[in-house]
Design an enzyme around this catalytic site. Sequence first.
Site, PDB file in Angstrom:
ATOM      1  N   MET A 112       0.810  -1.216   0.000  1.00 26.32           N
ATOM      2  CA  MET A 112       0.000   0.000   0.000  1.00 26.32           C
ATOM      3  C   MET A 112       0.848   1.273   0.000  1.00 26.32           C
ATOM      4  SD  MET A 112      -2.900  -1.314  -0.181  1.00 26.32           S
ATOM      5  CE  MET A 112      -4.176  -0.168   0.298  1.00 26.32           C
ATOM      6  N   ASN A 129       2.344  -5.362 -10.153  1.00 26.43           N
ATOM      7  CA  ASN A 129       1.355  -5.105  -9.091  1.00 26.43           C
ATOM      8  C   ASN A 129       0.072  -5.871  -9.405  1.00 26.43           C
ATOM      9  OD1 ASN A 129       0.090  -3.683  -6.849  1.00 26.43           O
ATOM     10  ND2 ASN A 129      -0.951  -2.420  -8.367  1.00 26.43           N
ATOM     11  N   HIS A 131      -3.908  -5.499  -9.109  1.00 25.50           N
ATOM     12  CA  HIS A 131      -4.897  -4.447  -8.863  1.00 25.50           C
ATOM     13  C   HIS A 131      -6.310  -5.038  -8.951  1.00 25.50           C
ATOM     14  CE1 HIS A 131      -6.615  -0.552  -8.512  1.00 25.50           C
ATOM     15  NE2 HIS A 131      -7.238  -0.645  -9.664  1.00 25.50           N
TER      16      HIS A 131
HETATM   17  C1  GRF Z   1      -5.387  -7.707  -3.382  1.00 30.20           C
HETATM   18  O1  GRF Z   1      -6.764  -7.756  -3.550  1.00 30.20           O
HETATM   19  C2  GRF Z   1      -4.754  -6.847  -4.441  1.00 30.20           C
HETATM   20  O2  GRF Z   1      -5.533  -6.711  -5.571  1.00 30.20           O
HETATM   21  C3  GRF Z   1      -4.654  -5.504  -3.763  1.00 30.20           C
HETATM   22  O3  GRF Z   1      -4.401  -5.791  -2.419  1.00 30.20           O
HETATM   23  C4  GRF Z   1      -4.984  -7.042  -2.083  1.00 30.20           C
HETATM   24  C5  GRF Z   1      -3.966  -7.818  -1.331  1.00 30.20           C
HETATM   25  O4  GRF Z   1      -4.509  -8.983  -0.779  1.00 30.20           O
HETATM   26  N1  GRF Z   1      -3.613  -4.715  -4.369  1.00 30.20           N
HETATM   27  P1  GRF Z   1      -3.586 -10.045  -0.050  1.00 30.20           P
HETATM   28  O5  GRF Z   1      -2.789  -9.303   1.026  1.00 30.20           O
HETATM   29  O6  GRF Z   1      -2.683 -10.668  -1.067  1.00 30.20           O
HETATM   30  O7  GRF Z   1      -4.540 -11.032   0.556  1.00 30.20           O
END
Ligand code: GRF
Length: 231
Positions: A112, A129, A131
């Site tokens: 993030m 990434n 998304h």
């Molecule tokens: C995912 O849904 C991705 O698309 C977004 O952040 C989320 C991460 O989920 N960027 P996780 O930590 O891999 O469960």
Amino acid sequence: MSSQNLSLRLGVLISGSGSNLQAIIDAIEDYQLPGVEIALVVSNKADAYGLQRALKHRLPAIYLPSKQRNEGAQFIAPNFITPESTMSENESQLTALLHLFQVDLVVLAGWMRILSAAFLEQFPQRVINIHPALLPDNGTGSTFTSRNGTQIPVFRGLHAVQQALDAGVKITGSCVHFVTPEVDAGPVICRDEVAIEEGDSEETLHERLKVVEHRLIVKAVRGLKVLNEPG
Ligand code: GRF
């Protein structure tokens, strides 16, 4: 690609649950990603569950606290943020770590934080990434045309899942894309559409999107491994 061996060494950056990290770990352990290894997992949150997942599988994992420049503005209006050209101190530390662990490909799996152009230049075409919304092939523009020809807005930044629900669209999806200095606007490597169901909440929809993401991230890494194979 590491010069000493021919494996593709991943640096996986996380901030949360790490289910996509887990998908990569599982694929490697199931021999679905031959020649791919996780060199390092970095979290900017000490309590990210993904760190526990990494440690359980004896992967090098580190908590690297970070402060975002543009804090607050970054996800509210991602299109209006001027990309940072210089590296923050955090990014310098992150770069040093990724080089130390001989990372070839940086995978943002729920990371993030926005990365500066200067950081991205250290890993050209080597930062990807996931998304949770649909981006057009080249990542840019404000509309996406779905397989059935429906035009939907492109949702970028934080809460892309909720943005899709708020817009009342019937189709959303997830994609894996190359990271460029503009937020969620890099060329798409692979994507899949997901239908929005009556009564979906951000949580239920995101859960279904994650199922798709777990497949997509493995597919993207596999494809990049093949592309990087010599001769
Ligand atoms: C995912 O849904 C991705 O698309 C977004 O952040 C989320 C991460 O989920 N960027 P996780 O930590 O891999 O469960």
